[in-house]
Write a protein that holds these residues in place. Sequence first.
Motif, PDB file in Angstrom:
ATOM      1  N   ARG A  83      17.180  29.671  43.888  1.00  0.00           N
ATOM      2  CA  ARG A  83      16.066  29.945  44.800  1.00  0.00           C
ATOM      3  C   ARG A  83      16.512  30.219  46.242  1.00  0.00           C
ATOM      4  O   ARG A  83      16.101  31.211  46.845  1.00  0.00           O
ATOM      5  N   THR A  84      17.335  29.321  46.789  1.00  0.00           N
ATOM      6  CA  THR A  84      17.684  29.483  48.213  1.00  0.00           C
ATOM      7  C   THR A  84      18.439  30.790  48.426  1.00  0.00           C
ATOM      8  O   THR A  84      18.107  31.587  49.312  1.00  0.00           O
ATOM      9  N   ASP A  85      19.443  31.024  47.591  1.00  0.00           N
ATOM     10  CA  ASP A  85      20.257  32.225  47.743  1.00  0.00           C
ATOM     11  C   ASP A  85      19.405  33.485  47.554  1.00  0.00           C
ATOM     12  O   ASP A  85      19.377  34.379  48.410  1.00  0.00           O
ATOM     13  N   LEU A 133      24.678  29.477  54.803  1.00  0.00           N
ATOM     14  CA  LEU A 133      25.777  28.688  54.234  1.00  0.00           C
ATOM     15  C   LEU A 133      25.249  27.544  53.388  1.00  0.00           C
ATOM     16  O   LEU A 133      24.409  26.759  53.845  1.00  0.00           O
ATOM     17  N   ARG A 134      25.729  27.447  52.172  1.00  0.00           N
ATOM     18  CA  ARG A 134      25.528  26.241  51.360  1.00  0.00           C
ATOM     19  C   ARG A 134      26.901  25.721  50.992  1.00  0.00           C
ATOM     20  O   ARG A 134      27.744  26.467  50.480  1.00  0.00           O
ATOM     21  N   HIS A 135      27.085  24.431  51.259  1.00  0.00           N
ATOM     22  CA  HIS A 135      28.421  23.855  51.063  1.00  0.00           C
ATOM     23  C   HIS A 135      28.254  22.405  50.612  1.00  0.00           C
ATOM     24  O   HIS A 135      27.319  21.730  51.040  1.00  0.00           O
ATOM     25  N   GLU A 170      21.217  17.669  54.590  1.00  0.00           N
ATOM     26  CA  GLU A 170      19.891  18.235  54.833  1.00  0.00           C
ATOM     27  C   GLU A 170      19.724  19.584  54.140  1.00  0.00           C
ATOM     28  O   GLU A 170      20.704  20.235  53.764  1.00  0.00           O
ATOM     29  N   HIS A 171      18.490  19.990  54.024  1.00  0.00           N
ATOM     30  CA  HIS A 171      18.153  21.320  53.518  1.00  0.00           C
ATOM     31  C   HIS A 171      16.960  21.786  54.353  1.00  0.00           C
ATOM     32  O   HIS A 171      15.816  21.769  53.898  1.00  0.00           O
ATOM     33  N   PRO A 172      17.249  22.170  55.622  1.00  0.00           N
ATOM     34  CA  PRO A 172      16.136  22.393  56.549  1.00  0.00           C
ATOM     35  C   PRO A 172      15.146  23.472  56.116  1.00  0.00           C
ATOM     36  O   PRO A 172      13.932  23.288  56.267  1.00  0.00           O
ATOM     37  N   GLY A 203      19.114  13.319  47.558  1.00  0.00           N
ATOM     38  CA  GLY A 203      18.325  14.558  47.627  1.00  0.00           C
ATOM     39  C   GLY A 203      18.202  15.056  49.059  1.00  0.00           C
ATOM     40  O   GLY A 203      17.496  14.482  49.878  1.00  0.00           O
ATOM     41  N   ARG A 204      18.858  16.165  49.356  1.00  0.00           N
ATOM     42  CA  ARG A 204      18.819  16.661  50.748  1.00  0.00           C
ATOM     43  C   ARG A 204      17.439  17.219  51.098  1.00  0.00           C
ATOM     44  O   ARG A 204      17.039  17.223  52.254  1.00  0.00           O
ATOM     45  N   THR A 205      16.706  17.721  50.080  1.00  0.00           N
ATOM     46  CA  THR A 205      15.382  18.292  50.392  1.00  0.00           C
ATOM     47  C   THR A 205      14.458  17.196  50.922  1.00  0.00           C
ATOM     48  O   THR A 205      13.734  17.402  51.888  1.00  0.00           O
ATOM     49  N   THR A 267      11.376  15.088  42.419  1.00  0.00           N
ATOM     50  CA  THR A 267      12.741  15.616  42.564  1.00  0.00           C
ATOM     51  C   THR A 267      13.613  15.212  41.378  1.00  0.00           C
ATOM     52  O   THR A 267      13.316  14.274  40.655  1.00  0.00           O
ATOM     53  N   ARG A 268      14.688  15.923  41.255  1.00  0.00           N
ATOM     54  CA  ARG A 268      15.689  15.739  40.218  1.00  0.00           C
ATOM     55  C   ARG A 268      16.659  14.626  40.622  1.00  0.00           C
ATOM     56  O   ARG A 268      16.984  14.486  41.807  1.00  0.00           O
ATOM     57  N   ILE A 269      17.114  13.841  39.631  1.00  0.00           N
ATOM     58  CA  ILE A 269      18.216  12.915  39.912  1.00  0.00           C
ATOM     59  C   ILE A 269      19.468  13.794  40.040  1.00  0.00           C
ATOM     60  O   ILE A 269      19.780  14.583  39.149  1.00  0.00           O
ATOM     61  N   GLN A 270      20.174  13.669  41.169  1.00  0.00           N
ATOM     62  CA  GLN A 270      21.242  14.611  41.527  1.00  0.00           C
ATOM     63  C   GLN A 270      22.544  14.237  40.803  1.00  0.00           C
ATOM     64  O   GLN A 270      23.464  13.676  41.412  1.00  0.00           O
ATOM     65  N   GLU A 271      22.590  14.578  39.547  1.00  0.00           N
ATOM     66  CA  GLU A 271      23.704  14.196  38.664  1.00  0.00           C
ATOM     67  C   GLU A 271      25.072  14.453  39.294  1.00  0.00           C
ATOM     68  O   GLU A 271      25.974  13.612  39.237  1.00  0.00           O
ATOM     69  N   HIS A 305       7.748  20.522  43.643  1.00  0.00           N
ATOM     70  CA  HIS A 305       9.118  20.241  43.185  1.00  0.00           C
ATOM     71  C   HIS A 305      10.002  21.335  43.788  1.00  0.00           C
ATOM     72  O   HIS A 305       9.652  22.513  43.699  1.00  0.00           O
ATOM     73  N   PRO A 306      11.136  20.984  44.415  1.00  0.00           N
ATOM     74  CA  PRO A 306      11.974  22.047  44.995  1.00  0.00           C
ATOM     75  C   PRO A 306      12.666  22.863  43.902  1.00  0.00           C
ATOM     76  O   PRO A 306      13.091  23.990  44.158  1.00  0.00           O
ATOM     77  N   LEU A 307      12.789  22.277  42.727  1.00  0.00           N
ATOM     78  CA  LEU A 307      13.479  22.859  41.573  1.00  0.00           C
ATOM     79  C   LEU A 307      14.966  23.075  41.894  1.00  0.00           C
ATOM     80  O   LEU A 307      15.311  23.173  43.063  1.00  0.00           O
ATOM     81  N   PRO A 308      15.861  23.125  40.979  1.00  0.00           N
ATOM     82  CA  PRO A 308      15.649  23.189  39.533  1.00  0.00           C
ATOM     83  C   PRO A 308      15.185  21.852  38.956  1.00  0.00           C
ATOM     84  O   PRO A 308      15.435  20.809  39.528  1.00  0.00           O
TER      85      PRO A 308
HETATM   86  C1  NCD Z   1      17.453  21.849  45.814  1.00  0.00           C
HETATM   87  C2  NCD Z   1      18.833  21.769  46.445  1.00  0.00           C
HETATM   88  O1  NCD Z   1      19.695  22.598  46.191  1.00  0.00           O
HETATM   89  O2  NCD Z   1      18.992  20.853  47.240  1.00  0.00           O
HETATM   90  N1  NCD Z   1      17.079  23.080  45.329  1.00  0.00           N
HETATM   91  C3  NCD Z   1      16.649  24.076  46.152  1.00  0.00           C
HETATM   92  O3  NCD Z   1      17.320  24.461  47.081  1.00  0.00           O
HETATM   93  N2  NCD Z   1      15.472  24.640  45.886  1.00  0.00           N
HETATM   94  C4  NCD Z   1      17.123  20.712  44.937  1.00  0.00           C
HETATM   95  C5  NCD Z   1      18.069  20.278  43.851  1.00  0.00           C
HETATM   96  O4  NCD Z   1      19.137  20.820  43.643  1.00  0.00           O
HETATM   97  O5  NCD Z   1      17.683  19.337  43.158  1.00  0.00           O
END
Ligand code: NCD
Length: 354
Positions: A83-85, A133-135, A170-172, A203-205, A267-271, A305-308
């Motif tokens: 989604r973000t990309d 940038l995503r890192h 963060e995920h501003p 969860g950064r979101t 939100t998803r548990i960030q495995e 839900h921010p998804l995935p």
């Molecule tokens: C989220 C992320 O990457 O932080 N997804 C997103 O950008 N829509 C949420 C996640 O990965 O659970």
Amino acid sequence: MAEQTSQSISISRHAFSYQPPAIQGDFQGKHIISVDQFQRADLDILFQAATAIRERIRTQDRGLTELCAGKVMASLFFEASTRTDMSFQAAMRRLGGDVIAVSNGVRFSSMYKGENLSDTIRATGCYADVIVLRHPEIGSSYEAGYYLDLLNQRIDNPTVAISGGDGIGEHPTQALLDIFTIYDQKQALDKLTITLVGDLKHGRTVHSLAKLIANYAAAEVRLCLVAPASLRMPSAITDLVKSHQITVIETDNLLDVIEETDVIYWTRIQEERFGERAAYERIKDRFIMTPRMLKLAKADAILMHPLPRKHEMGTREDHDILDADPRSIYFEQMENGMYVRMALLVKVLRGVYV
Ligand code: NCD
């Protein structure tokens, strides 16, 4: 490991101090690193632009492609993203700009020869007007802002960094689109009870969203945080929200708050953020949103839900039932992401939106 404070970031591979600039009504040329940069008035400006852009797209207005014509966005994603990309890429193209990325993906960038992020960022800055940038490392976007400021003193064409998520930091831009979506659905945030559920530690979101909600104290918003004890929201963030006189309720049982909740943010548990697999396995089934659970929510609640998503929304059959419920608005949320990112790109690259 990196250490984050509200004032500065220090990353062990090279210490530096950087605080992103406050927006204060003027987005042009500013890196977008943290929601701390935004005040309520800035959000109003951005949301007005996003609404206007959405309206113009819906009415087939073609003038939008003039807004960023000739501008180049670099997409630099060192972590998985759909989604973000793609929403950033779509946003830039719909504004008439171009998108560049390393051919065959960042796995073929010089970082895999051992180049520092700071050098990769500056190389990208020599070619692009904006870098998304995503890192995986917390503070990486601060590092990008710091080094781009140094670069910008030496080159003709300054470059802006936008964070697409820095590790568990963060995920501003996600939080911006989340608040925009709540407005869109509820018209105002006044007196809403907003409940964030799941992995609030990693969860950064939800980190960015909780901090942005702190801007709405005057609207008497209430924030409920539902997570198992080991995955609670970092106390620095809860303390910040509370310091704005916002009521914060923390519980590990959704049933305590679901009936009074207006916005359910799942939100998803960030495995991938767990050091130990067993710790993930122990916790992964704690919060599952099922059609039965949604039945307990208010008739006019919204489910975001921010998804995935994975199993935290039950089985594939459960997904289909939840998706058909008019209260589930995560696809609208996703679409809004593109409009908000279009507004942001125009604002940082051109300053104005007309
Ligand atoms: C989220 C992320 O990457 O932080 N997804 C997103 O950008 N829509 C949420 C996640 O990965 O659970």
